[in-house]
Design an enzyme around this catalytic site. Structure first.
Site, PDB file in Angstrom:
ATOM      1  N   ASN A 210      79.755 -97.732 -64.751  1.00 57.26           N
ATOM      2  CA  ASN A 210      78.606 -97.497 -65.682  1.00 57.26           C
ATOM      3  C   ASN A 210      78.553 -97.321 -66.790  1.00 57.26           C
ATOM      4  O   ASN A 210      79.737 -97.636 -67.446  1.00 57.26           O
ATOM      5  CB  ASN A 210      77.567 -96.611 -64.797  1.00 57.26           C
ATOM      6  CG  ASN A 210      78.335 -95.027 -65.036  1.00 57.26           C
ATOM      7  OD1 ASN A 210      78.709 -94.456 -66.156  1.00 57.26           O
ATOM      8  ND2 ASN A 210      78.462 -94.409 -64.038  1.00 57.26           N
ATOM      9  N   LYS A 289      93.760-109.694 -55.942  1.00 59.55           N
ATOM     10  CA  LYS A 289      92.518-110.199 -56.739  1.00 59.55           C
ATOM     11  C   LYS A 289      91.869-111.141 -55.593  1.00 59.55           C
ATOM     12  O   LYS A 289      92.265-112.028 -55.106  1.00 59.55           O
ATOM     13  CB  LYS A 289      92.779-110.999 -58.121  1.00 59.55           C
ATOM     14  CG  LYS A 289      91.539-111.511 -58.886  1.00 59.55           C
ATOM     15  CD  LYS A 289      92.162-112.491 -60.204  1.00 59.55           C
ATOM     16  CE  LYS A 289      90.873-112.806 -60.867  1.00 59.55           C
ATOM     17  NZ  LYS A 289      91.481-113.624 -61.941  1.00 59.55           N
ATOM     18  N   PRO A 306      81.126 -89.000 -52.386  1.00 62.06           N
ATOM     19  CA  PRO A 306      80.789 -87.604 -52.415  1.00 62.06           C
ATOM     20  C   PRO A 306      79.860 -87.170 -53.337  1.00 62.06           C
ATOM     21  O   PRO A 306      80.074 -87.625 -54.346  1.00 62.06           O
ATOM     22  CB  PRO A 306      81.984 -86.778 -52.150  1.00 62.06           C
ATOM     23  CG  PRO A 306      82.969 -87.728 -52.882  1.00 62.06           C
ATOM     24  CD  PRO A 306      82.562 -89.203 -52.565  1.00 62.06           C
ATOM     25  N   ASP A 307      79.050 -86.203 -53.038  1.00 58.91           N
ATOM     26  CA  ASP A 307      78.202 -85.669 -54.378  1.00 58.91           C
ATOM     27  C   ASP A 307      78.762 -84.520 -54.721  1.00 58.91           C
ATOM     28  O   ASP A 307      78.728 -83.452 -54.290  1.00 58.91           O
ATOM     29  CB  ASP A 307      76.661 -85.304 -53.532  1.00 58.91           C
ATOM     30  CG  ASP A 307      75.725 -84.870 -54.749  1.00 58.91           C
ATOM     31  OD1 ASP A 307      76.118 -84.149 -55.826  1.00 58.91           O
ATOM     32  OD2 ASP A 307      74.484 -85.535 -54.527  1.00 58.91           O
ATOM     33  N   PHE A 325      73.097 -82.686 -64.148  1.00 56.50           N
ATOM     34  CA  PHE A 325      72.383 -83.716 -65.152  1.00 56.50           C
ATOM     35  C   PHE A 325      71.783 -84.734 -64.198  1.00 56.50           C
ATOM     36  O   PHE A 325      72.362 -85.088 -63.202  1.00 56.50           O
ATOM     37  CB  PHE A 325      73.549 -84.220 -66.007  1.00 56.50           C
ATOM     38  CG  PHE A 325      74.048 -83.474 -67.357  1.00 56.50           C
ATOM     39  CD1 PHE A 325      73.485 -84.118 -68.549  1.00 56.50           C
ATOM     40  CD2 PHE A 325      74.558 -82.565 -67.418  1.00 56.50           C
ATOM     41  CE1 PHE A 325      73.932 -83.514 -69.634  1.00 56.50           C
ATOM     42  CE2 PHE A 325      74.849 -81.821 -68.418  1.00 56.50           C
ATOM     43  CZ  PHE A 325      74.312 -82.542 -69.625  1.00 56.50           C
ATOM     44  N   LYS A 339      65.862 -82.940 -57.683  1.00 50.48           N
ATOM     45  CA  LYS A 339      67.120 -82.935 -57.616  1.00 50.48           C
ATOM     46  C   LYS A 339      67.562 -81.343 -57.831  1.00 50.48           C
ATOM     47  O   LYS A 339      68.708 -81.081 -56.916  1.00 50.48           O
ATOM     48  CB  LYS A 339      67.937 -83.586 -58.662  1.00 50.48           C
ATOM     49  CG  LYS A 339      69.625 -83.832 -58.486  1.00 50.48           C
ATOM     50  CD  LYS A 339      70.262 -84.571 -59.687  1.00 50.48           C
ATOM     51  CE  LYS A 339      69.767 -86.073 -59.574  1.00 50.48           C
ATOM     52  NZ  LYS A 339      70.370 -86.999 -60.484  1.00 50.48           N
ATOM     53  N   LYS A 343      69.588 -80.047 -54.224  1.00 50.86           N
ATOM     54  CA  LYS A 343      71.111 -79.892 -54.428  1.00 50.86           C
ATOM     55  C   LYS A 343      71.377 -78.335 -54.698  1.00 50.86           C
ATOM     56  O   LYS A 343      72.633 -78.124 -55.049  1.00 50.86           O
ATOM     57  CB  LYS A 343      71.667 -80.676 -55.657  1.00 50.86           C
ATOM     58  CG  LYS A 343      71.698 -82.237 -55.295  1.00 50.86           C
ATOM     59  CD  LYS A 343      72.490 -83.145 -56.310  1.00 50.86           C
ATOM     60  CE  LYS A 343      72.175 -84.689 -55.980  1.00 50.86           C
ATOM     61  NZ  LYS A 343      73.150 -85.301 -56.811  1.00 50.86           N
TER      62      LYS A 343
END
Length: 403
Positions: A210, A289, A306-307, A325, A339, A343
């Site tokens: 990201n 590749k 996994p969180d 965050f 969240k 969590k």
């Protein structure tokens, strides 16, 4: 003594029998969490060896003003800028006279002239030398210029005399050094921070990732260290220099970041999950590749990662105070609050990454700090300044939770 955590102390040692106490002083300062660099005058090396102090401080001892290797990078100026404090112990009558006269004829006096850090002296000399009017004139002039004196003490001296002039004991000097620093909001606490993106490999040359730059997490690590914490930064791949006074563990994937986060978690007081962790990873990683085929569409099978922050928040033993965050593009606070509950976090920092001025890779940010019963909005500013504000708020909430 917690105030010494992460502080940079330049310890100057001049010639005198009290130099032997500087070894114990070095040990105490380092044991309290300070980073120590040592400068010795030529006369000091006649009383204690640089090798002893190098072994205790963990760094080479600086001896010469005109060191060809150091001077290539203006080493004495770098040392002067590096220090949070210069402590000269012992400070001989000769050193005090030369410093008072503004002389820079060796490395130590040059550093004292070049630094903007506070300077503290621990005088050590014969009682007659201390009482001499010229020494007292120097003392008056130095203290009037903002130089602080620790001592001297009164008692028996190596020469057999008794009176003022003894250097204070190492424990007393370490306590006095600590008192010169403000009590940081996280003094003595151990903080673990994750930062940056993760990379989930598809094959040896491609990966899923990201746009996270890691700037916010790195700024938080720097701010936490400034607040007196011992900081461990677990970082995904970024193009940022390691923050000073911070232990950095580099990882690539979400699974590596989880393993690093759980390693030593029982020693962690606060866990701040600022990393942008990939939610999914490929089911399998190609050994070679992946070649472009004739198909117009290529399908990838992904499995959930996994969180990390939920795993830490869900620990039954040694659970740290946990801050998450939430990088969202709409209904930022609403999703963050969901969240937070889902969590089982203590706090969550919500920010709108759809705004290009405060999104990924930007230098600025604006966030809302959400707890179970409150919201605190922090307006747009630099990520470095925002990190300081966040650490102050997080520290305040943490201390309230432990009362």
């Amino acid at each position: 003594m917690h105030r010494l955590t992460n502080r940079r102390i330049l310890l100057g040692i001049t010639g005198g029998i009290a130099a032997y106490k500087s070894a114990e002083l070095t040990r105490l300062l380092k044991g309290a969490g300070a980073d120590i660099r040592i400068v010795m005058t030529p006369a000091a090396t006649e009383f204690i060896t640089p090798l002893t102090l190098q072994a205790l401080s963990g760094h080479p001892v600086h001896l010469q003003l005109l060191d060809p290797e150091a001077e290539a990078g203006m080493g004495h100026i770098e040392l002067a800028k590096w220090a949070d404090m210069i402590l000269v112990a012992p400070a001989s009558a000769d050193f005090m006279a030369r410093f008072c006269a503004g002389m820079g004829d060796d490395l130590l006096t040059t550093l004292c002239l070049a630094t903007e850090a506070p300077i503290c002296l621990a005088p050590a000399m014969n009682q007659a030398m201390w009482r001499d009017p010229r020494t007292q004139d120097n003392v008056h002039q130095l203290t009037s210029q903002g130089i602080k004196l620790f001592g001297p003490g009164v008692g028996a001296q190596a020469c057999g005399d008794t009176g003022p002039g003894r250097m204070l004991e190492p424990g007393e000097l370490a306590e006095l050094a600590a008192e010169q620093f403000q009590h940081g909001a996280l003094a003595g606490k151990r903080v673990c921070i994750t930062a940056g993106p993760t990379r989930e490999p598809l094959d040896p040359v491609r990966y899923i990732s990201n746009h996270s730059s890691g700037k916010m997490g790195y700024a938080l690590a720097e701010a936490a260290a400034d607040a007196g914490a011992s900081v461990r930064l677990i970082s995904g791949p970024v193009n940022l220099p390691a923050p000073a006074r911070v232990e950095v563990t580099s990882v690539e994937t979400a699974e590596e970041m989880l393993a690093a986060s759980l390693d030593g978690i029982d020693q962690c007081d606060l866990f701040i999950a600022a990393a942008a962790v990939a939610d999914y990873r490929p089911v399998s990683v190609a050994e070679h590749k992946i070649k472009k085929g004739s198909e117009e569409i290529m399908e990838l099978r992904l499995v959930k990662n996994p969180d990390i922050v939920a795993t830490v928040a869900g620990l039954q033993e040694h659970r740290p105070y946990t801050v998450g965050f939430a990088a969202e593009t709409r209904d930022v606070v609403g999703y963050a609050r969901s969240k937070l509950a889902r969590k089982q976090l203590d706090l969550i920092v919500a920010n709108d990454v759809s705004n290009p001025e405060i999104g990924f890779n930007s230098d600025d940010n604006a966030v809302t700090l959400v707890s179970a019963d409150d919201e605190i909005s922090l307006p747009q500013t630099s990520k470095r300044q925002l990190a300081r504000q966040l650490i102050e708020q997080i520290a305040q909430q943490y201390h309230q939770s432990t009362q």
